[in-house]
Design a protein around this motif. Structure first.
Motif, short mmCIF file in Angstrom:
data_model
loop_
_atom_site.label_atom_id
_atom_site.label_comp_id
_atom_site.label_asym_id
_atom_site.label_seq_id
_atom_site.Cartn_x
_atom_site.Cartn_y
_atom_site.Cartn_z
N ALA A 58 60.39 43.21 -15.84
CA ALA A 58 61.34 42.42 -15.06
C ALA A 58 60.71 41.85 -13.80
O ALA A 58 61.15 40.79 -13.30
CB ALA A 58 62.54 43.28 -14.69
N ASP A 59 59.67 42.52 -13.27
CA ASP A 59 59.06 42.04 -12.02
C ASP A 59 57.84 41.17 -12.27
O ASP A 59 57.01 40.97 -11.37
CB ASP A 59 58.70 43.22 -11.11
N VAL A 60 57.71 40.64 -13.47
CA VAL A 60 56.65 39.69 -13.80
C VAL A 60 57.30 38.36 -14.17
O VAL A 60 58.08 38.29 -15.13
CB VAL A 60 55.76 40.19 -14.96
N GLN A 61 56.98 37.32 -13.42
CA GLN A 61 57.56 36.01 -13.65
C GLN A 61 56.65 35.17 -14.55
O GLN A 61 55.43 35.39 -14.61
CB GLN A 61 57.77 35.29 -12.31
N THR A 62 57.26 34.22 -15.23
CA THR A 62 56.49 33.37 -16.14
C THR A 62 55.46 32.52 -15.41
O THR A 62 54.48 32.07 -16.01
CB THR A 62 57.43 32.47 -16.94
N THR A 63 55.67 32.29 -14.12
CA THR A 63 54.75 31.46 -13.34
C THR A 63 53.63 32.27 -12.70
O THR A 63 52.71 31.68 -12.10
CB THR A 63 55.53 30.71 -12.25
N ASP A 64 53.67 33.59 -12.79
CA ASP A 64 52.63 34.42 -12.18
C ASP A 64 51.32 34.26 -12.94
O ASP A 64 51.29 34.21 -14.17
CB ASP A 64 53.05 35.89 -12.19
N TRP A 65 50.20 34.22 -12.22
CA TRP A 65 48.90 34.02 -12.84
C TRP A 65 48.53 35.16 -13.78
O TRP A 65 47.75 34.99 -14.73
CB TRP A 65 47.81 33.88 -11.76
N TYR A 66 49.10 36.33 -13.55
CA TYR A 66 48.75 37.51 -14.33
C TYR A 66 49.75 37.79 -15.47
O TYR A 66 49.66 38.82 -16.12
CB TYR A 66 48.69 38.74 -13.42
N LYS A 67 50.68 36.88 -15.68
CA LYS A 67 51.72 37.13 -16.68
C LYS A 67 51.12 37.44 -18.05
O LYS A 67 51.48 38.42 -18.72
CB LYS A 67 52.66 35.93 -16.76
N ASN A 68 50.19 36.64 -18.54
CA ASN A 68 49.57 36.86 -19.85
C ASN A 68 48.74 38.14 -19.88
O ASN A 68 48.72 38.86 -20.89
CB ASN A 68 48.71 35.66 -20.24
N ASP A 69 48.05 38.44 -18.78
CA ASP A 69 47.24 39.65 -18.73
C ASP A 69 48.12 40.90 -18.79
O ASP A 69 47.76 41.88 -19.46
CB ASP A 69 46.38 39.67 -17.47
N ILE A 70 49.23 40.89 -18.11
CA ILE A 70 50.15 42.03 -18.18
C ILE A 70 50.70 42.17 -19.61
O ILE A 70 50.78 43.28 -20.15
CB ILE A 70 51.30 41.86 -17.18
N ALA A 71 51.06 41.04 -20.22
CA ALA A 71 51.58 41.08 -21.59
C ALA A 71 50.54 41.60 -22.57
O ALA A 71 50.86 42.35 -23.51
CB ALA A 71 52.05 39.69 -22.01
N LYS A 72 49.28 41.25 -22.38
CA LYS A 72 48.21 41.75 -23.24
C LYS A 72 47.98 43.24 -23.02
O LYS A 72 47.74 43.99 -23.97
CB LYS A 72 46.92 40.97 -22.98
N GLY A 73 48.04 43.65 -21.76
CA GLY A 73 47.84 45.07 -21.46
C GLY A 73 48.91 45.94 -22.08
O GLY A 73 48.64 47.04 -22.57
N ILE A 74 50.15 45.45 -22.08
CA ILE A 74 51.24 46.20 -22.71
C ILE A 74 51.04 46.24 -24.22
O ILE A 74 51.23 47.29 -24.85
CB ILE A 74 52.59 45.56 -22.34
N ALA A 75 50.66 45.11 -24.82
CA ALA A 75 50.45 45.07 -26.27
C ALA A 75 49.29 45.98 -26.68
O ALA A 75 49.34 46.63 -27.73
CB ALA A 75 50.18 43.64 -26.72
N ALA A 76 48.25 46.04 -25.85
CA ALA A 76 47.09 46.88 -26.16
C ALA A 76 47.39 48.36 -25.95
O ALA A 76 46.66 49.22 -26.44
CB ALA A 76 45.90 46.47 -25.30
N GLY A 77 48.45 48.65 -25.18
CA GLY A 77 48.87 50.03 -25.02
C GLY A 77 48.37 50.74 -23.79
O GLY A 77 48.64 51.93 -23.62
N TYR A 78 47.64 50.07 -22.92
CA TYR A 78 47.14 50.76 -21.73
C TYR A 78 47.99 50.51 -20.49
O TYR A 78 47.73 51.11 -19.44
CB TYR A 78 45.67 50.38 -21.47
N LEU A 79 49.00 49.66 -20.58
CA LEU A 79 49.96 49.45 -19.50
C LEU A 79 51.37 49.67 -20.04
O LEU A 79 51.63 49.43 -21.22
CB LEU A 79 49.86 48.04 -18.92
N SER A 80 52.25 50.11 -19.18
CA SER A 80 53.65 50.29 -19.58
C SER A 80 54.55 50.18 -18.35
O SER A 80 54.12 50.43 -17.21
CB SER A 80 53.85 51.64 -20.26
N SER A 81 55.79 49.80 -18.61
CA SER A 81 56.77 49.68 -17.53
C SER A 81 57.45 51.02 -17.28
O SER A 81 57.38 51.94 -18.11
CB SER A 81 57.81 48.63 -17.90
N ASP A 82 58.12 51.12 -16.14
CA ASP A 82 58.87 52.34 -15.86
C ASP A 82 60.26 52.24 -16.46
O ASP A 82 60.57 51.29 -17.20
CB ASP A 82 58.92 52.61 -14.35
#
Length: 594
Positions: A116-140
């Motif tokens: 929820a705290d990642v906006q579509t205009t943020d430069w890191y939006k795709n990187d966060i999405a990839k990190g979640i898909a790869a399994g090394y990042l997760s939301s609370d």
């Protein structure tokens, strides 16, 4: 005075251990670097003075992390800020950490669920999405990930363990005394990284899990954990590498290399190809990329092989003297042993409980899936399997007379369906609702079973006898069909018993003459096929006695075929008249002349 104070402060920090997790390389690390390829795009930069360091305004050539910074900045893994600085002492945020990991491993998949705290205009939006898909990042629990928050040491350790997937010893424990507030998973990750020498603690047995990690420290840590990075397509050799190697592009051929660590075939390969020739990996080989024609192992020796392709479509084939240890299938895949394989090929195969589409082609020892009630896996076998243990409901197909020596179905493998063409020597069934060839399989031990199953009722006892398919009875060869007579056969109204004996002999002789006088009869056939078109009226006249009429026509054909030389229409006509007169004089009904 300022320079001396800075040097003294740096020395004090090193002594206290604040920079110890990513401090300068020791002698053994430097020696390991010298054994690697000098290609900085593939491997580490040797521990020598840096003269060509990228021009960061705040990083000098004699900086303790100058080597890793040069390596990663040259390869495009790390970058500075718009003002030309790198800010090596700045703590790394989660977004920056994700960007660096994604560039090293070239992750492709992106999660559809963005925090929820990642906006579509943020430069890191795709990187966060990839990190979640790869399994090394997760939301609370509130679906927040805090991308701009500094990454803690505990979070970094957990994320790195999920990226590199080190095999943790279940009995290993950490010696750090300040990990009471972290999860068991995080404590295990810290223990694994610590035992491998990647991270170190502070004096007094402290790890300081809530402390941050700087940008320079992360660059040095990544340099320790990735000894070889192949970013470009083509053929290469790395010699002996003491550490882990990452291949993140398609069409890479790695030859004559010994990897004393793990090998990562990443998502960056996508649906492309990669080939290992004369490669030995002492650690684990991870496959997350490659297509359905794709990962080749030739004269290669691997330890543990783990396959986890996101879309489950990857083919791994072994040829030459290739020998592979245990294979863990965490996704769908095809394991194939080539016809020119001289080595041991693939070892035991362990299938994940998540439904997958798996195909095994070759000779396999033990194949097993863990106990689970999750159903939906498709397993196809082309070849032989020594022992197959199914712990979950599976759709099993034996192809092209494949063989399974021993099939074991645990209680959780209920509703398993077995079909195809092949045989199973022994079956030990502990599950309900299992079918083989569409026939219910009772619990207990079963003898040799051959597919497809004959349509017979199964035994009602617990021990089912052999279920085999009877040998197919060959179909009788049909007698040769007589060549149709030139004149169209009228529709009969009655079929009296024909005089078959002379007619069958006439057919046999006719068949022989067809081979002897084929060329002589080509022209008459043309006239014969034309004649019926001018004689359609017989259908409207009195019925014929079929047996006598057919005999007469066969006699006429006999006379025609015994003629030598080309036949003319006049000769056919005269012969027909002659046969008709003979039949009339004998009292045999004939067709009315038109």
């Amino acid at each position: 005075m300022k320079r001396n104070f800075t040097a003294a402060l740096a020395a004090m920090l090193l002594v206290t251990g604040l920079l110890s997790p990513v401090g300068s390389m020791n002698a053994s690390a430097a020696e390991a670097l010298k054994e690697n390829s000098p290609d900085s795009a593939a491997t580490k930069v040797e521990n020598e003075p840096i003269n060509g360091l990228k021009a960061f305004t705040d990083v000098s050539p004699n900086h303790w992390a100058a080597g890793p910074l040069q390596r990663w900045s040259t390869n495009g893994i790390i970058s500075g800020y718009d003002d030309g600085s790198f800010r090596p002492g700045k703590e790394v945020t989660k977004a920056e950490f994700a960007a660096i990991m994604n560039r090293i491993f070239n992750y492709q998949e992106q999660s559809d669920k963005v925090p929820a705290d990642v906006q579509t205009t943020d430069w890191y939006k795709n990187d966060i999405a990839k990190g979640i898909a790869a399994g090394y990042l997760s939301s609370d629990q509130k679906n927040n990930i805090y991308p701009s928050k500094a990454l803690s040491r505990a979070e970094a350790a957990l994320a790195l363990e999920k990226v590199f997937r080190f095999n943790a010893d279940k009995s290993s424990t950490t010696a750090f005394t300040d990990l009471n507030g972290v999860s068991d998973e995080t404590a295990k990750a810290i223990a694994v990284l610590s035992s491998a020498g990647y991270v170190k603690g502070y004096p007094g047995g402290l790890f300081k899990p809530d402390g941050g990690i700087t940008r320079a420290e992360l660059a040095q840590l990544a340099d320790r954990m990735v000894s070889g990075l192949l970013l470009k397509s083509g053929e290469t050799s790395l010699g002996t590498v003491k550490g882990n190697v990452v291949i993140n592009r398609a069409d890479v051929i790695l030859k004559d290399t010994v990897i004393q660590g793990n090998l990562y075939l990443t998502e960056g390969i996508a649906e492309g190809n990669a080939k290992l020739e004369g490669v030995k990996v002492t650690g684990t080989t991870f496959v997350r990329g490659g297509g359905e024609q794709s990962i080749g192992l030739h004269h290669t020796s691997l330890g543990l092989l783990q396959v986890a392709k996101p879309n489950g479509k990857v083919r791994i084939y072994a040829s030459g003297s290739t020998a592979v240890g245990t294979v863990q299938l965490l996704s769908g895949s095809i394991l194939e042993e080539s016809s020119d394989l001289t080595g041991a090929g693939f070892g035991d195969v362990e299938m994940d409980v998540v439904p997958h589409n798996i195909s095994l082609r070759g000779t396999f020892g033990a194949v097993r899936s863990a106990d689970s009630a999750v159903s939906g896996s498709l397993l196809r076998i082309l070849g032989t399997v020594g022992s197959l243990t199914l712990g979950s409901p599976t759709h099993l197909t034996l192809e092209n007379n494949s063989q399974v020596a021993a099939l074991i179905l645990s209680a959780s493998a209920g509703a398993t369906a077995i079909q195809g063409s092949g045989s199973v020597t022994t079956i030990d069934n502990k599950a309900d609702g299992v079918t083989i060839g569409g026939v219910a399989l009772k619990k207990g031990n079963t003898g040799k079973t051959t597919l497809p199953i004959a349509s017979s009722a199964p035994s009602s006892s617990g021990n089912v006898g052999p279920i085999t398919t009877p040998s197919a009875t060959p179909e009788a060869t049909a007698a040769p069909t007589a060549t149709p007579t030139p004149t169209e056969t009228p529709t009969p109204t009655a079929t009296p018993t024909p005089t078959e004996t002379p007619h069958r002999h006439q057919q046999q002789r006719q068949h022989q003459h067809q081979h002897q006088h084929q060329h002589q009869r080509q022209q008459p056939h043309q006239h014969q096929h034309q004649q019926p078109h001018r004689h359609q009226q017989p259908h409207q006249h009195r019925p014929l006695i079929r047996g006598h009429w057919c005999g007469g026509m066969s006699l006429m054909m006999e006379i025609l075929m015994l003629q030598s030389g080309p036949m003319t229409l006049e000769m056919v006509r005269n012969t027909t008249i002659q046969v008709g007169e003979t039949m009339r004089s004998s009292g045999i009904p004939t067709m009315r002349r038109m």
